[in-house]
Write a protein that holds these residues in place. Structure first.
Motif, mmCIF file in Angstrom:
data_model
loop_
_atom_site.group_PDB
_atom_site.id
_atom_site.type_symbol
_atom_site.label_atom_id
_atom_site.label_comp_id
_atom_site.label_asym_id
_atom_site.label_seq_id
_atom_site.Cartn_x
_atom_site.Cartn_y
_atom_site.Cartn_z
ATOM 1 N N ASP A 148 0.878 -1.178 0.000
ATOM 2 C CA ASP A 148 0.000 0.000 0.000
ATOM 3 C C ASP A 148 0.913 1.225 0.000
ATOM 4 O OD1 ASP A 148 0.918 0.072 2.607
ATOM 5 O OD2 ASP A 148 -1.010 -0.393 3.540
ATOM 6 N N ALA A 149 0.498 2.322 0.639
ATOM 7 C CA ALA A 149 1.341 3.524 0.616
ATOM 8 C C ALA A 149 2.493 3.423 1.619
ATOM 9 C CB ALA A 149 0.493 4.765 0.875
ATOM 10 N N ALA A 188 -8.460 1.383 -1.644
ATOM 11 C CA ALA A 188 -7.661 2.110 -2.637
ATOM 12 C C ALA A 188 -6.160 1.881 -2.441
ATOM 13 C CB ALA A 188 -7.966 3.602 -2.540
ATOM 14 N N LEU A 220 -1.221 3.427 5.330
ATOM 15 C CA LEU A 220 0.174 3.778 5.631
ATOM 16 C C LEU A 220 0.788 2.830 6.659
ATOM 17 C CD1 LEU A 220 -0.259 7.657 5.606
ATOM 18 C CD2 LEU A 220 1.309 6.367 4.155
ATOM 19 N N SER A 274 -6.246 11.829 2.329
ATOM 20 C CA SER A 274 -6.346 10.952 1.158
ATOM 21 C C SER A 274 -7.782 10.846 0.650
ATOM 22 C CB SER A 274 -5.866 9.554 1.562
ATOM 23 O OG SER A 274 -6.667 9.087 2.656
ATOM 24 N N THR A 317 -11.101 4.760 0.355
ATOM 25 C CA THR A 317 -12.485 4.284 0.315
ATOM 26 C C THR A 317 -13.108 4.262 1.716
ATOM 27 O OG1 THR A 317 -11.869 1.964 0.693
ATOM 28 C CG2 THR A 317 -11.878 2.738 -1.612
ATOM 29 N N ASN A 353 -11.482 3.451 5.290
ATOM 30 C CA ASN A 353 -11.658 4.396 6.410
ATOM 31 C C ASN A 353 -12.222 3.674 7.633
ATOM 32 O OD1 ASN A 353 -12.833 7.345 4.496
ATOM 33 N ND2 ASN A 353 -10.868 6.349 4.548
ATOM 34 N N GLU A 377 -9.007 -3.339 10.943
ATOM 35 C CA GLU A 377 -7.967 -3.431 9.903
ATOM 36 C C GLU A 377 -8.146 -4.624 8.971
ATOM 37 O OE1 GLU A 377 -3.992 -2.653 11.246
ATOM 38 O OE2 GLU A 377 -4.660 -1.370 12.879
ATOM 39 N N GLY A 397 -13.016 -9.691 8.945
ATOM 40 C CA GLY A 397 -13.975 -9.936 7.875
ATOM 41 C C GLY A 397 -14.002 -8.748 6.931
ATOM 42 N N ALA A 450 -16.237 -5.649 5.206
ATOM 43 C CA ALA A 450 -17.429 -4.800 5.126
ATOM 44 C C ALA A 450 -17.766 -4.627 3.651
ATOM 45 C CB ALA A 450 -17.151 -3.444 5.766
ATOM 46 N N HIS A 507 -3.577 5.648 11.467
ATOM 47 C CA HIS A 507 -3.102 4.820 10.345
ATOM 48 C C HIS A 507 -3.134 3.331 10.645
ATOM 49 C CE1 HIS A 507 -0.569 8.500 8.852
ATOM 50 N NE2 HIS A 507 -1.865 8.680 8.744
HETATM 51 C C1 LIG Z 1 -1.306 11.108 1.075
HETATM 52 C C2 LIG Z 1 -1.999 10.346 2.172
HETATM 53 C C3 LIG Z 1 -2.660 11.047 3.172
HETATM 54 C C4 LIG Z 1 -3.315 10.351 4.197
HETATM 55 N N1 LIG Z 1 -3.977 11.067 5.157
HETATM 56 C C5 LIG Z 1 -4.658 10.409 6.110
HETATM 57 C C6 LIG Z 1 -5.380 11.146 7.108
HETATM 58 O O1 LIG Z 1 -5.413 12.380 7.113
HETATM 59 N N2 LIG Z 1 -6.038 10.434 8.049
HETATM 60 C C7 LIG Z 1 -6.040 9.065 8.062
HETATM 61 O O2 LIG Z 1 -6.669 8.482 8.932
HETATM 62 N N3 LIG Z 1 -5.352 8.364 7.148
HETATM 63 C C8 LIG Z 1 -4.677 8.990 6.173
HETATM 64 N N4 LIG Z 1 -3.984 8.275 5.235
HETATM 65 C C9 LIG Z 1 -3.976 6.800 5.318
HETATM 66 C C10 LIG Z 1 -5.085 6.101 4.469
HETATM 67 O O3 LIG Z 1 -5.514 6.918 3.427
HETATM 68 C C11 LIG Z 1 -6.245 5.691 5.358
HETATM 69 O O4 LIG Z 1 -5.840 4.702 6.267
HETATM 70 C C12 LIG Z 1 -7.468 5.170 4.571
HETATM 71 O O5 LIG Z 1 -8.519 4.949 5.483
HETATM 72 C C13 LIG Z 1 -7.186 3.878 3.812
HETATM 73 O O6 LIG Z 1 -8.229 3.667 2.880
HETATM 74 P P1 LIG Z 1 -7.997 2.734 1.603
HETATM 75 O O7 LIG Z 1 -9.290 2.620 0.885
HETATM 76 O O8 LIG Z 1 -6.856 3.208 0.813
HETATM 77 O O9 LIG Z 1 -7.664 1.361 2.325
HETATM 78 P P2 LIG Z 1 -6.504 0.308 2.011
HETATM 79 O O10 LIG Z 1 -5.177 0.942 2.157
HETATM 80 O O11 LIG Z 1 -6.786 -0.385 0.745
HETATM 81 O O12 LIG Z 1 -6.728 -0.711 3.219
HETATM 82 C C14 LIG Z 1 -6.494 -0.292 4.537
HETATM 83 C C15 LIG Z 1 -6.924 -1.391 5.505
HETATM 84 O O13 LIG Z 1 -8.321 -1.559 5.415
HETATM 85 C C16 LIG Z 1 -8.657 -2.914 5.128
HETATM 86 N N5 LIG Z 1 -9.858 -2.830 4.281
HETATM 87 C C17 LIG Z 1 -10.040 -2.102 3.162
HETATM 88 N N6 LIG Z 1 -11.296 -2.213 2.729
HETATM 89 C C18 LIG Z 1 -11.930 -3.028 3.598
HETATM 90 C C19 LIG Z 1 -13.250 -3.541 3.704
HETATM 91 N N7 LIG Z 1 -14.192 -3.216 2.805
HETATM 92 N N8 LIG Z 1 -13.552 -4.363 4.732
HETATM 93 C C20 LIG Z 1 -12.610 -4.713 5.646
HETATM 94 N N9 LIG Z 1 -11.347 -4.257 5.598
HETATM 95 C C21 LIG Z 1 -11.029 -3.427 4.597
HETATM 96 C C22 LIG Z 1 -7.428 -3.481 4.450
HETATM 97 O O14 LIG Z 1 -7.349 -4.881 4.617
HETATM 98 C C23 LIG Z 1 -6.320 -2.752 5.185
HETATM 99 O O15 LIG Z 1 -6.028 -3.412 6.381
HETATM 100 C C24 LIG Z 1 -3.299 8.934 4.217
HETATM 101 C C25 LIG Z 1 -2.622 8.237 3.208
HETATM 102 C C26 LIG Z 1 -1.978 8.933 2.209
HETATM 103 C C27 LIG Z 1 -1.273 8.149 1.130
#
Ligand SMILES: Cc1cc2nc3c(=O)[nH]c(=O)nc-3n(C[C@H](O)[C@H](O)[C@H](O)COP(=O)(O)OP(=O)(O)OC[C@H]3O[C@@H](n4cnc5c(N)ncnc54)[C@H](O)[C@@H]3O)c2cc1C
Length: 484
Positions: free
Chosen positions: A36-37, A76, A80, A139, A144, A148, A203, A207, A209, A420
């Motif tokens: 991921d990131a 997405a 982090l 982000s 997504t 979140n 995390e 399961g 969502a 994170h």
């Molecule tokens: C530039 C940047 C800025 C950011 N700023 C913030 C910020 O201000 N605040 C913050 O909190 N975070 C921030 N983040 C971190 C990140 O964006 C968040 O953690 C975000 O919630 C992750 O969403 P994602 O869709 O990318 O999830 P992913 O990275 O794809 O997955 C994250 C976790 O969620 C789980 N997951 C994903 N979808 C589901 C689902 N449907 N059911 C069960 N588990 C699932 C995955 O298994 C993984 O463990 C930032 C990241 C970046 C790159």
């Protein structure tokens, strides 16, 4: 684990569930989904699957159980902490096709969404009713709702509005064995055990969502945003403490240091002054009458702490420009170094100045450039260690410094993560906060949801076994930790 031939058979079966083009097994695709990131740790999945609805998610999960292969939910991939990285291989189960906002009910102030909807698409859908979805991670245009929820994401406005958990009313959930259930409901009142509270922030280890009912918040009547410069982070930190001590609860208080300020200005050319040690953004929102009086209190606290060039945004365009300093900061680090390791420690707000000084000393000790972004209002620190991944010595120093900064946060009365999550990034640090008994209780909860252990394995819990024994793919972090 199945042989290569088995993976081919699994891919064929998956294609009958989600369609030919929604199963990816090309080596280039597998490389794209190998992290991921948090890019330090990479582990390729064996297959990538993009289901289009809850029913397909159920069938994919059942198939994974039948073949006894791990599956890891992914939104997405902006996480982090390596949460979506397939450390045990298996299926990367990507929810991003399920991106519809299904309904908005302005009267109840709730909406129902598929979990692959981006955070900002929810607020866009709610805007025509004068509503928004309050959690606003930086982000938000990419991340997504599922991600979140899984990470209990926060954002600049967490200070006043709380984390994601405060805005989720219910989820439709596919259990690790493929059973479909629901947690929570459509109102804030919950009876019995708080299962939804357990799911938010789990995390992706308990399961998947697939749908969420979210609480919407009225767009505030008035918003006032200002920025001010300080000669040091410590002075800015004191201003933040004084504002809170004066009884004001701003919507957001965000601070960046000079390294970040310069990177932002060099990248976006927005006219920020780069000669100062820190930039603080304060946003007030609410009924017009109330925030006008708050503005003068904030102004006094800033001036008392030596703020210069205090500017209140005159219009929405200026407000957006101010926020660009904060929301565009991570991207701007590319001007300085190819890789940034973003930490997420939390400290009590009153220890902000002390933490800032000590983080600086850790940077000096390990000869590393550390840029700093702070959700200053709630003591959530994002020191960003800037480095080059190909420089092994530098990566080792980054890992040691990161560990020391997290221990510092814990030592100051804080904790390892504000928003994170733990993922693989901080799993080894969990024993600094939890006793073995506490970790065992948490693990028994994981096991009661996921008795077979296929759902996002290798996350959150420290894994004492070697990679070979545990089935974990060799990660840079573990290899380097072993050689330190
Ligand atoms: C530039 C940047 C800025 C950011 N700023 C913030 C910020 O201000 N605040 C913050 O909190 N975070 C921030 N983040 C971190 C990140 O964006 C968040 O953690 C975000 O919630 C992750 O969403 P994602 O869709 O990318 O999830 P992913 O990275 O794809 O997955 C994250 C976790 O969620 C789980 N997951 C994903 N979808 C589901 C689902 N449907 N059911 C069960 N588990 C699932 C995955 O298994 C993984 O463990 C930032 C990241 C970046 C790159």
């Amino acid at each position: 684990m199945p042989t290569k031939t088995d993976w081919h058979a699994i891919a064929q079966e998956l294609k009958t569930i989600v369609g030919e083009r929604n199963v990816l097994d090309d080596p280039v695709d597998l490389s794209i989904y190998d992290c991921d990131a948090e890019t330090l740790d990479q582990a390729k999945p064996d297959l990538i699957v993009l289901p289009g609805n809850s029913r397909e998610v159920v069938e994919v999960v059942r198939l994974a159980n039948r073949y006894q292969v791990p599956f890891t939910p992914r939104g997405a991939g902006t996480g982090l902490s390596g949460g979506a990285t397939t450390v045990m291989g298996g299926i990367s189960l990507v929810l991003s096709r399920m991106n519809r906002v299904l309904s908005v009910d302005p009267e109840e102030m709730v909406c129902v969404v598929e979990v692959g909807a981006t955070n900002s698409s929810v607020s866009r859908a709610a805007a025509k009713y004068g509503l928004l979805f309050a959690p606003d991670p930086s982000s938000q245009n990419a991340s997504t709702i599922g991600g979140n929820i899984a990470e209990n994401a926060g954002g600049p406005h967490t200070l006043k509005y709380g984390m994601t958990t405060d805005h989720v009313l219910g989820v439709k959930f596919v259990m690790p064995d493929g059973e479909v259930t629901a947690f929570g409901g459509t109102t804030v009142c919950r009876l019995g055990f708080d299962w939804l509270g357990l799911i938010v922030g789990s995390e992706g280890t308990l399961g998947i969502a697939t749908e969420a009912t979210l609480r919407l918040t009225p767009v505030p009547q008035k918003v006032l945003t200002m920025l001010a410069y300080f000669s040091s982070l410590e002075m800015g930190g004191q201003a933040v403490s004084d504002i809170v001590a004066a009884g004001i609860l701003p919507a957001a208080m965000e601070m960046i240091d000079q390294v970040t300020l310069k990177a932002v200005e060099e990248t976006y050319h927005l006219g920020f002054e780069t000669a100062h040690g820190a930039l603080l953004i304060v946003e007030l929102d609410g009924p017009e009458l109330g925030i006008v009086s708050q503005r003068s209190v904030v102004q006094r606290c800033l001036e008392k702490n030596g703020a210069v060039h205090i500017t209140w945004a005159k219009d929405d365009a200026e407000r957006k420009r101010m926020w660009q300093a904060r929301k565009g900061a991570f991207g701007a680090y590319g001007k300085i170094a190819p890789h940034a390791y973003v930490l997420d420690g939390v400290i009590p707000r009153s220890r902000l100045s002390e933490a800032i000084g000590k983080i600086r000393l850790i940077g000096e000790k390990y000869n590393l450039l550390i840029a700093n972004i702070y959700h200053a209002g709630d003591g959530n620190l994002h020191p960003c260690l800037l480095y080059h991944r190909d420089n092994t010595d530098e990566v080792k120093r980054v890992l040691s410094a990161a560990r020391e900064i997290l221990q510092l946060c814990v030592g100051l009365g804080g904790t390892l993560s504000g928003e994170h999550g733990i993922g693989i990034e901080k799993a080894l640090e969990m024993p600094t906060v939890f006793t073995p008994e506490e970790l065992a209780v948490m693990f028994s909860v994981k096991r009661s949801f996921d008795s077979a252990g296929f759902c996002n394995p290798g996350k959150i819990f420290p894994n004492p076994k070697s990679c070979g024994e545990s089935g974990m793919r060799p990660l840079a972090r573990l290899k380097l930790a072993a050689s330190c």
